[in-house]
Scaffold this active site. Sequence first.
Site, PDB file in Angstrom:
ATOM      1  N   ALA A  66      -2.124   6.429  -3.180  1.00 39.09           N
ATOM      2  CA  ALA A  66      -2.329   7.195  -3.960  1.00 39.09           C
ATOM      3  C   ALA A  66      -2.877   8.409  -2.784  1.00 39.09           C
ATOM      4  O   ALA A  66      -3.081   7.865  -1.636  1.00 39.09           O
ATOM      5  CB  ALA A  66      -2.836   7.192  -5.453  1.00 39.09           C
ATOM      6  N   GLY A 111      -0.504   3.439  -3.475  1.00 36.03           N
ATOM      7  CA  GLY A 111       0.535   3.532  -4.543  1.00 36.03           C
ATOM      8  C   GLY A 111       1.796   3.704  -3.698  1.00 36.03           C
ATOM      9  O   GLY A 111       3.110   3.672  -4.799  1.00 36.03           O
ATOM     10  N   GLU A 114       3.734   0.030  -4.401  1.00 39.57           N
ATOM     11  CA  GLU A 114       3.172  -0.091  -6.072  1.00 39.57           C
ATOM     12  C   GLU A 114       4.774   1.399  -6.473  1.00 39.57           C
ATOM     13  O   GLU A 114       5.864   0.439  -7.490  1.00 39.57           O
ATOM     14  CB  GLU A 114       2.485   0.415  -6.799  1.00 39.57           C
ATOM     15  CG  GLU A 114       1.485  -0.103  -7.162  1.00 39.57           C
ATOM     16  CD  GLU A 114      -0.196   0.147  -6.747  1.00 39.57           C
ATOM     17  OE1 GLU A 114      -0.198   1.483  -6.884  1.00 39.57           O
ATOM     18  OE2 GLU A 114      -0.765  -0.351  -7.303  1.00 39.57           O
ATOM     19  N   GLU A 134      -6.334  -0.857  -1.683  1.00 36.98           N
ATOM     20  CA  GLU A 134      -6.877   0.022  -1.879  1.00 36.98           C
ATOM     21  C   GLU A 134      -8.707  -0.667  -2.145  1.00 36.98           C
ATOM     22  O   GLU A 134      -9.582  -0.262  -2.825  1.00 36.98           O
ATOM     23  CB  GLU A 134      -6.212  -0.317  -3.846  1.00 36.98           C
ATOM     24  CG  GLU A 134      -5.691   0.717  -3.823  1.00 36.98           C
ATOM     25  CD  GLU A 134      -4.482  -0.569  -3.838  1.00 36.98           C
ATOM     26  OE1 GLU A 134      -4.041  -1.793  -2.959  1.00 36.98           O
ATOM     27  OE2 GLU A 134      -3.363   0.380  -4.298  1.00 36.98           O
TER      28      GLU A 134
END
Length: 257
Positions: A66, A111, A114, A134
């Site tokens: 992300a 992300g 993911e 993260e």
Amino acid sequence: MSDKLIDVVDNAGVVRLTITRPKALNALNSAVIAELDTVLDDLESRNDLRAVLITGDGEKSFVAGADIAEMRGKSPEQARAFAGQALRTLKRLETLPVPVVALVNGFCLGGGCELALACDWAVASDNAIFGQPEVGLGVIPGFGGTQRLPRRVGPAMAIDLVTTGRKIDAAEALRIGLVNRVMPQAELEAYAEELTKQLSGNGPEAVRGAKQAVHDGLDQDLDSALALETALFAFCFAGEEQTEGMSAFVEKRKPNF
Ligand code: CAA
């Protein structure tokens, strides 16, 4: 490549999506997620869809996570909204009725990992790097990593990865079942073509039914899931595909689906 954030190429119903933010290693910001959501509006409405392939632009990165710069100043409420939107979009991608495959061409972090986990399976270049880093940024995975990763690789390995934040190479990703295959980056293209050919040669409704049986069955106890399979198997015999597929076998010719 156009100035779009998601490049869409359709090859006879096999749609290839390329995330095009190479300067930020294809990091997922709100704009990329919103554009993916719009692309999904179209994909969900298509009866001729055969498969979706998703990759990142360039040779260095699939998706490096992300967007950290965008997330940095967010309040808890804004973070919840950001993760919520991404989760809804990834769920829509995951539940497309056709196979969704990640072609992982480099960094696949946070992300990005993911996103790959929301795909039915992933193939990776041998230089790909995976991880859920993260915790090193003071947060936990927010786009489904703590839930989809243990379902794919088991809880012990998932807790190892989400608590250490360590990065793993493609060989380890293959060993733990995070990806299905590893190949030199130059061969990802040939794999995509081969996959397109393979899927196009199969009955499209049968392919959808097979995916549905696996997905829906996983949420049920074994007896219910087996009953679901029987219902979907029988349903195949109500359509033209089964007649064509089995007739072609008996008549020693290729089926025409
Ligand atoms: N968000 C925003 N920008 C990113 C980014 C990210 N996740 N990852 C890389 N970039 C940007 C860099 O800031 C850099 O931009 P500038 O050229 O403008 O400085 C550019 O992409 C190239 O990156 P690097 O110079 O860092 O390239 P490198 O080869 O030295 O390192 C890397 C590559 C190891 C992938 C490194 O970029 C990196 O560690 N990126 C962050 C990975 C990460 O922590 N991802 C998880 C994000 S949090 C998350 O995803 C939360 C969630 O679950 C929802």
